[in-house]
Design an enzyme around this catalytic site. Structure first.
Site, mmCIF file in Angstrom:
data_model
loop_
_atom_site.group_PDB
_atom_site.id
_atom_site.type_symbol
_atom_site.label_atom_id
_atom_site.label_comp_id
_atom_site.label_asym_id
_atom_site.label_seq_id
_atom_site.Cartn_x
_atom_site.Cartn_y
_atom_site.Cartn_z
ATOM 1 N N ALA A 62 0.851 -1.198 0.000
ATOM 2 C CA ALA A 62 0.000 0.000 0.000
ATOM 3 C C ALA A 62 0.883 1.244 0.000
ATOM 4 C CB ALA A 62 -0.886 -0.012 1.237
ATOM 5 N N GLY A 103 0.856 -5.047 1.140
ATOM 6 C CA GLY A 103 -0.312 -5.153 0.270
ATOM 7 C C GLY A 103 0.024 -5.776 -1.078
ATOM 8 N N GLU A 106 -0.210 -9.335 -0.400
ATOM 9 C CA GLU A 106 -1.633 -9.649 -0.158
ATOM 10 C C GLU A 106 -2.410 -9.738 -1.480
ATOM 11 O OE1 GLU A 106 -1.858 -6.395 2.800
ATOM 12 O OE2 GLU A 106 -2.932 -7.851 4.020
ATOM 13 N N GLU A 126 4.173 -4.975 7.733
ATOM 14 C CA GLU A 126 3.299 -3.973 8.353
ATOM 15 C C GLU A 126 3.589 -3.770 9.835
ATOM 16 O OE1 GLU A 126 2.402 -6.189 6.117
ATOM 17 O OE2 GLU A 126 0.907 -5.376 4.734
HETATM 18 N N1 3HC Z 1 4.475 3.565 0.274
HETATM 19 C C1 3HC Z 1 4.913 4.784 -0.103
HETATM 20 N N2 3HC Z 1 6.204 5.058 -0.369
HETATM 21 C C2 3HC Z 1 7.075 4.051 -0.254
HETATM 22 C C3 3HC Z 1 6.696 2.753 0.143
HETATM 23 C C4 3HC Z 1 5.321 2.521 0.397
HETATM 24 N N3 3HC Z 1 4.865 1.312 0.743
HETATM 25 N N4 3HC Z 1 7.792 1.980 0.174
HETATM 26 C C5 3HC Z 1 8.821 2.765 -0.192
HETATM 27 N N5 3HC Z 1 8.393 4.004 -0.459
HETATM 28 C C6 3HC Z 1 9.188 5.150 -0.939
HETATM 29 C C7 3HC Z 1 10.210 5.611 0.060
HETATM 30 O O1 3HC Z 1 9.660 6.542 0.967
HETATM 31 C C8 3HC Z 1 11.242 6.233 -0.851
HETATM 32 O O2 3HC Z 1 10.734 7.494 -1.227
HETATM 33 P P1 3HC Z 1 11.743 8.695 -1.566
HETATM 34 O O3 3HC Z 1 12.534 8.258 -2.747
HETATM 35 O O4 3HC Z 1 10.838 9.838 -1.801
HETATM 36 O O5 3HC Z 1 12.598 8.853 -0.341
HETATM 37 C C9 3HC Z 1 11.223 5.344 -2.091
HETATM 38 O O6 3HC Z 1 9.958 4.677 -2.045
HETATM 39 C C10 3HC Z 1 12.325 4.302 -2.127
HETATM 40 O O7 3HC Z 1 12.317 3.611 -0.891
HETATM 41 P P2 3HC Z 1 13.686 3.197 -0.165
HETATM 42 O O8 3HC Z 1 14.589 4.372 -0.106
HETATM 43 O O9 3HC Z 1 13.313 2.544 1.113
HETATM 44 O O10 3HC Z 1 14.272 2.168 -1.205
HETATM 45 P P3 3HC Z 1 14.970 0.775 -0.940
HETATM 46 O O11 3HC Z 1 15.250 0.221 -2.273
HETATM 47 O O12 3HC Z 1 16.072 0.912 0.039
HETATM 48 O O13 3HC Z 1 13.857 -0.144 -0.222
HETATM 49 C C11 3HC Z 1 11.707 -1.184 0.075
HETATM 50 C C12 3HC Z 1 12.681 -0.500 -0.908
HETATM 51 C C13 3HC Z 1 12.303 -2.516 0.552
HETATM 52 C C14 3HC Z 1 10.450 -1.426 -0.669
HETATM 53 C C15 3HC Z 1 11.493 -0.267 1.303
HETATM 54 O O14 3HC Z 1 11.169 1.024 0.846
HETATM 55 C C16 3HC Z 1 10.370 -0.714 2.203
HETATM 56 O O15 3HC Z 1 10.583 -1.562 3.050
HETATM 57 N N6 3HC Z 1 9.192 -0.118 2.050
HETATM 58 C C17 3HC Z 1 8.084 -0.322 2.941
HETATM 59 C C18 3HC Z 1 7.361 -1.599 2.640
HETATM 60 C C19 3HC Z 1 6.158 -1.718 3.520
HETATM 61 O O16 3HC Z 1 6.159 -1.390 4.690
HETATM 62 N N7 3HC Z 1 5.077 -2.224 2.928
HETATM 63 C C20 3HC Z 1 3.852 -2.359 3.622
HETATM 64 C C21 3HC Z 1 3.048 -1.138 3.419
HETATM 65 S S1 3HC Z 1 1.632 -1.138 4.430
HETATM 66 C C22 3HC Z 1 0.534 -2.100 3.583
HETATM 67 O O17 3HC Z 1 0.827 -2.632 2.554
HETATM 68 C C23 3HC Z 1 -0.797 -2.144 4.225
HETATM 69 C C24 3HC Z 1 -1.604 -3.266 3.740
HETATM 70 O O18 3HC Z 1 -1.443 -4.363 4.565
HETATM 71 C C25 3HC Z 1 -3.060 -2.874 3.738
#
Ligand code: 3HC
Ligand code: NAI
Length: 705
Positions: A62, A103, A106, A126
């Site tokens: 997400a 997500g 998922e 998450e």
């Molecule tokens: N939403 C919005 N922005 C995101 C994002 C996300 N899920 N994941 C990464 N980004 C953004 C970062 O903020 C960053 O933005 P910027 O360039 O403006 O600073 C850019 O994407 C690149 O991210 P990283 O610098 O972290 O890049 P890496 O290559 O080092 O890592 C990654 C990539 C492994 C995907 C890491 O960003 C990460 O772990 N992201 C979070 C993943 C996450 O938590 N997913 C779950 C989301 S909650 C969800 O899905 C809810 C659902 O259950 C309903």
């Protein structure tokens, strides 16, 4: 711009989605994706669908930036999209490569089949942002891999290699390289079979129930309560997984949904999401574009092999960068080298490093007593005594020997980087790199941008910090930079409270219960009380008007410098790092209190925490307004990574906003009525006063994240 495309491969519709950089599933993507899926379902020429991501990855999940905004709930939400996929009468195959998280996973679990590339990483992270998988992950995953494995995946939150799921119904196939051709082949095979009546395999139709579920859940709950007491998400994840094992799919989904929404609005989740973006924002510098050309850093030199110098050298060695280490005497040099070797040997003994890797690292260290040997270094970092004269002498010498284009850095913790740069013929090449102790372990690196520091020097140092696995935060030049300038005010309040009646242990306990890794007195004993003493002496010369409690000076006059002398605010016993209350210190505080004529009173934990944390916040507001910090979230990162501020409170600025800036200022006014100490201390910084009065937020100030 639509980031979703659809193409045909025979009777298979191949739908690619994803918005750079991580293909998060924001509203626009969901809308476009739902449109293409519905179109493929409606198209009689299509028998099966393949879903795949763009840019070499599936999806990071997400769009976290949407959380708490109407866009998150706007139709189709992620749950709606997954229902559309799962209820498709035509098989949908997910082709997983690169990142497949949250997500994103998922969505894949809602598909009928999944094919993964051998390099794909799957996970539900998450919990790390204070949430649970809220689009069916807690219900479908246990049905596909069992409750025990699902508990590990969901509570661990790690991105795991796809190969771990081979053999489970989660994966139909694992292939080398691009998974899309294999997914298309599978879809082409399965399409006609399902058209002809074979039921589609759906995670929702499987069962997660089993005889050992109850003890597994009990064990998970006990572990989560003990290990994550301050974090609500792990227990809610377990509740949701329990629902998967004990309720119908739809009931479980409803349970998951309500727990997800509950968590979304907890201060802990807000703080963890803030920290996620804050960490990524630190590397963005308003006037230094990402395209700034970088200087090569393939070798380093460290001047001074004391506590910090040896730790900094170790940091470079761990990153595989050769380091010259320079000292004034062979004795001091050998001491530093021995400290470095002992640390490397310790890592081998603990099994963290192979003997071979340790030998390679050791060979990269080049001890020397001669400045001429530093001539080939790309970066030279000074870590000598904290005295301007000594540092200037060292920089004048570095200016003579360093090659053109080398970066000259100082590890000073308080001194004026511009005054140090001024003794060189190349102030544009001079920068501050303020490592924290122990330098080879602490994540934080304050990068101090001098008046003349060149943009490429700053950009190169920020990139180097990533190589060294540090979180770098840019600070302007001021006494103490961001972190130490704030901590000085925090310590001042802690000392005033000793005069008023609190004990070191009471203050430490209150702050530690708030979540700090260590209270101010245990921290001072660890860092060395002489450091603060030294700074106070200098401060008194520069600002004789300053008001502070002299109780810490009395302590230092007894030689009680902390752990290193076996006695500080606490007593220490040989071979034991525990801090024991000291009758000597109690008597010293009582005598000092009497000499001030200060009546002893009971100070409750709430007052202790508020005085210490608001002292940080008020100074931080000045730092932000002066432009010393680029943005409020940078200040939070300094405190989260360098000062043990509880991560689940998001840092001092995030915490102050959670409390409410108006409430913070009111409380400060209350403190200013306390006659002891320095009532003027509590005059709200102009920025804080303004934001509190007009309902503003710290993140409206400075560079955007
Ligand atoms: N939403 C919005 N922005 C995101 C994002 C996300 N899920 N994941 C990464 N980004 C953004 C970062 O903020 C960053 O933005 P910027 O360039 O403006 O600073 C850019 O994407 C690149 O991210 P990283 O610098 O972290 O890049 P890496 O290559 O080092 O890592 C990654 C990539 C492994 C995907 C890491 O960003 C990460 O772990 N992201 C979070 C993943 C996450 O938590 N997913 C779950 C989301 S909650 C969800 O899905 C809810 C659902 O259950 C309903
Ligand atoms: P230290 O006293 O342990 O080490 C300083 C070393 O520098 C000594 O080994 C000394 O022999 C050497 N030295 C002195 N003059 C020299 C010269 N002209 N040329 C070469 N070597 C010389 O001090 P420490 O704690 O390592 O501090 C070093 C610097 O790091 C200081 O500026 C300090 O403020 C800063 N710092 C210290 C932190 C700490 O927690 N100790 C944390 C962050 C920064």
């Amino acid at each position: 711009m639509s980031f979703v495309t659809s193409a045909r491969d025979g009777a298979v519709a191949v739908i690619r989605f994803g918005e750079p950089p991580v293909n998060s599933l924001g509203r626009e993507t969901r809308l476009a994706l739902a449109g293409e899926i519905a179109a493929a379902i409606a198209d009689p020429a299509v028998l099966a669908i393949v879903l795949c991501g763009r840019n070499g990855l599936f999806s990071a999940g997400a769009d976290i930036r949407e959380f708490g905004t109407p866009a998150m709930l706007a139709a189709p939400n992620l749950g709606d999209l997954i229902v559309l996929v799962e209820s498709s009468p035509k098989p949908v195959v997910a082709a997983l490569e690169g990142t497949c998280l949250g997500g994103g996973l998922e969505l894949a679990l809602g598909c009928h089949y999944r094919v993964a590339s051998d390099g794909a990483k799957l996970g539900l992270p998450e919990v790390k942002i204070g949430l649970l998988p809220g689009a069916g992950g807690t219900q479908r995953l246990p049905r596909l891999i069992g409750v025990e494995n699902a508990l590990n995946v969901i509570l661990g939150g790690e991105a795991l290699p796809a190969k771990l799921f081979v053999g489970s119904p989660l994966l139909a196939a694992l292939v080398a390289g691009d998974p899309v051709p294999a997914a298309v082949t599978l879809a082409a095979e399965r399409g006609p079979l399902h058209r002809d009546g074979e039921p589609l395999p759906k995670a929702r139709d499987r069962s997660a129930a089993g005889p050992n579920v109850e003890p597994l859940l009990l064990f998970a709950r006990n572990t989560a309560r003990a290990a994550y007491a301050a974090y609500p998400a792990p227990l809610k994840c377990i509740d949701a997984i329990e629902a998967a094992a004990t309720k119908s799919f739809d009931e479980g989904l409803a349970t998951e949904r309500s727990l997800f929404v509950e968590l979304m609005f907890t201060p802990v989740s807000k703080a963890l999401r803030h920290a996620f973006f804050a960490e990524r924002a630190t590397s963005k510098i308003a006037d230094v574009p990402e395209s700034t050309p970088l200087r090569a850093v393939n070798s380093a030199a460290v001047i001074g092999a004391g506590t910090m110098g040896s730790g900094i050298a170790l940091t470079f060695l761990s990153a595989g960068i050769p380091v010259h280490l320079l000292e004034t005497s062979d004795e001091a040099l050998q001491r530093g080298v021995a400290r470095i070797r002992q640390t490397i040997e310790g890592q081998v003994k603990k099994g963290r490093l192979t003997l071979e890797a340790a030998t390679t690292r050791g060979a990269l260290l080049k001890p020397t007593l001669h400045y001429e040997d530093l001539a080939d270094a790309d970066i030279l970092i000074e870590a000598v005594f904290e005295e301007m004269g000594v540092k200037q002498q060292v920089f004048a010498r570095l200016d003579q020997v360093a090659k053109a284009g080398a970066i000259l850095a100082t590890n000073t913790s308080t001194l004026d980087v511009d005054a140090i740069a001024a003794v060189t013929s190349r102030p544009a090449d001079v920068i501050g790199t303020h490592f924290f102790s122990p330098a080879n372990i602490m994540k934080l690196l304050e990068v101090v941008r001098g008046r003349s520091t060149a943009k490429d020097v700053l950009a190169t140092t920020m990139r180097l910090a990533k190589t060294l696995r540090k979180t770098a935060v840019v600070s302007g030049v001021c006494d103490g930079f961001i972190g130490n300038r704030m901590i000085e005010q925090y310590i001042r309040q802690a000392l005033f409270m000793l005069d008023e009646g609190a004990s070191p242990m009471q203050i430490d306990a209150a702050v530690e219960a708030f979540g700090f890794a260590m209270g101010p007195f245990r921290m001072s004993d660890l860092a060395g009380n002489d450091i603060g003493w030294h700074i106070r002496k200098r401060r008194l010369v520069e600002h004789p008007e300053i008001i502070y409690s002299e109780v810490a000076d009395r302590l230092c006059e007894l030689g009680r410098f902390g752990q290193k002398t076996g006695a500080g605010w606490y007593d220490y016993r040989k071979g034991d790092r525990n801090a024991y209350p000291s009758p000597v210190v109690d008597a010293l505080i009582a005598t000092h209190r009497t000499s001030l004529g200060c009546a002893q009173r009971v100070i409750d934990a709430r007052e202790i925490v508020d005085r210490l944390v608001y002292a940080l916040v008020n100074e931080a507001a000045k730092i932000l307004e002066e432009g010393i910090a680029q943005r409020a979230s940078d200040i939070d990162m300094v405190y989260l990574t360098g000062y043990g501020f509880p991560v689940y409170r998001g840092g001092p600025m995030c915490y102050a906003e959670e409390v409410g800036l108006y409430t913070v200022v009111l409380r400060m006014q209350e403190f200013s009525r306390n006659p002891h100490g320095d009532p003027a201390f509590w005059t709200a910084a102009p920025l804080l006063a303004r934001l509190a009065a007009n309902g503003g937020a710290f993140n409206s100030v400075g560079a955007r994240s």
